[in-house]
Enzyme design. Structure first.
Site, short mmCIF file in Angstrom:
data_model
loop_
_atom_site.label_atom_id
_atom_site.label_comp_id
_atom_site.label_asym_id
_atom_site.label_seq_id
_atom_site.Cartn_x
_atom_site.Cartn_y
_atom_site.Cartn_z
N PHE A 101 3.76 -26.97 8.31
CA PHE A 101 2.79 -25.96 7.96
C PHE A 101 3.67 -24.50 7.50
O PHE A 101 4.12 -23.83 8.72
CB PHE A 101 1.65 -25.71 8.49
CG PHE A 101 0.36 -25.15 8.39
CD1 PHE A 101 0.35 -24.76 7.29
CD2 PHE A 101 0.38 -23.73 9.49
CE1 PHE A 101 -0.68 -24.26 6.71
CE2 PHE A 101 -0.93 -23.26 9.03
CZ PHE A 101 -1.25 -23.10 8.16
N ASP A 110 10.17 -25.72 22.75
CA ASP A 110 9.97 -25.75 21.54
C ASP A 110 9.16 -24.87 21.48
O ASP A 110 7.75 -24.96 22.14
CB ASP A 110 9.13 -27.50 20.87
CG ASP A 110 9.05 -27.04 19.60
OD1 ASP A 110 8.44 -26.08 18.93
OD2 ASP A 110 9.04 -28.52 18.95
N HIS A 136 11.96 -25.40 17.91
CA HIS A 136 11.24 -26.55 16.51
C HIS A 136 11.89 -27.30 15.51
O HIS A 136 11.76 -28.30 14.78
CB HIS A 136 9.77 -25.40 17.01
CG HIS A 136 8.95 -26.25 15.45
ND1 HIS A 136 8.34 -27.54 16.34
CD2 HIS A 136 8.71 -26.20 13.98
CE1 HIS A 136 7.50 -27.92 15.22
NE2 HIS A 136 8.14 -27.03 13.97
N SER A 188 6.97 -30.89 11.97
CA SER A 188 5.67 -30.64 12.88
C SER A 188 4.55 -31.07 12.18
O SER A 188 4.52 -32.09 12.20
CB SER A 188 6.41 -29.43 12.21
OG SER A 188 4.98 -28.45 13.19
N MET A 189 3.81 -30.28 11.43
CA MET A 189 2.94 -30.65 10.76
C MET A 189 3.28 -32.24 9.60
O MET A 189 2.59 -33.22 9.28
CB MET A 189 1.84 -29.90 9.50
CG MET A 189 0.55 -30.93 8.73
SD MET A 189 0.56 -29.10 7.63
CE MET A 189 1.31 -29.13 5.84
#
Length: 256
Positions: A25, A194, A224, A93-94
């Site tokens: 994202f 993260d 991250h 991530s997303m």
């Protein structure tokens, strides 16, 4: 609309083993491009799409939602399955949430899943305020380039549009409900530190999936965006080993 530097999609026609990579994202394919290029160099067929609303300006993301992002990766998966014998889905991530949803909903079309710092929860306090706040404030400060390695930057938005953030919250809720439907082999890589996604998100994924073949690795030297960080080569090597093991096993089982 002009794209941000390096934000364009990446594709490579290779073997009968395909890999779909999903970025995060407010990010772009730039964050996963070294991963995609590594897989392409190994001879695999690779698709790394640019998600709708990403890679241009944050105002464009404001006009999209999770259904648009999921539809984009679902379309790429369908195209890969038409020309590949095995297809693996990967995400950061997303993008990890999108990959897990593809596995849950597409079943046999997905041979395995690789996720790096997958995001499946939304901060509780911010989440409670979003339904109202998104109508009052268009955006908030973003967080990109959470990278330990000096001199490396992520291409993405420094603002988070709140309508889109509200949609992310809805996506995560759906993905958590669907995690028990994930039965494919899973490779989970998480950074010990993260600043974007809680470490507990990986634990949520690991505990909820129905996969019996689950491998988890802790990335000690990355934040991250680990795919651009100090553990990037390890991610690439672990992905190689994971895909090679499963593709070989499936080919032998099918007798081809």
């Amino acid at each position: 609309m002009l794209l941000l530097p390096g934000a364009g999609p990446f594709t490579h026609d290779g073997s009968a083993t395909g890999v779909l990579l999903c970025h995060g994202f407010t990010g772009s394919p730039q964050s996963l491009r070294p991963w995609a290029e590594h897989l392409a160099a190994r001879g695999l067929t690779v698709s790394l799409p640019l998600l709708p609303g990403h890679g241009t300006r944050w105002q464009d993301l404001q006009r999209t939602g999770w259904q648009d992002w999921y539809a984009a990766v679902d379309r790429e998966l369908r195209q890969l399955t038409e020309r590949c014998e095995h297809v693996f889905v990967c995400g950061l991530s997303m993008g990890g949430a999108l990959a897990l949803r593809l596995a849950a909903r597409r079943g046999p079309a997905v041979s395995g899943v690789v996720v790096v710092n997958p995001a499946v929860t939304f901060p509780r306090l911010q989440g409670y305020a979003l339904p109202v706040l998104r109508h009052l404030v268009p955006s908030t400060k973003g967080l990109i380039s959470d990278i330990a390695k000096e001199g490396v930057l992520e291409t993405g938005y420094d603002r988070v549009p709140l309508h889109a953030a509200h949609s992310v919250r809805s996506l995560f809720s759906r993905v958590r409900e669907e995690l028990p439907q994930v039965t494919q082999p899973l490779l989970l890589l998480r950074s010990r530190v993260d600043h974007v996604v809680p470490v507990g998100d990986s634990a949520v994924v690991r505990a909820a999936v129905s996969s019996t073949d689950v491998t988890e690795h802790v990335l000690e030297f990355s934040f991250h965006v680990a795919t651009l960080d100090r553990d990037a080569e390890r991610i690439f090597q672990e992905t190689d080993a994971f895909i090679s093991r499963l593709a070989t096993r499936k080919t032998a089982r099918d007798g081809t």
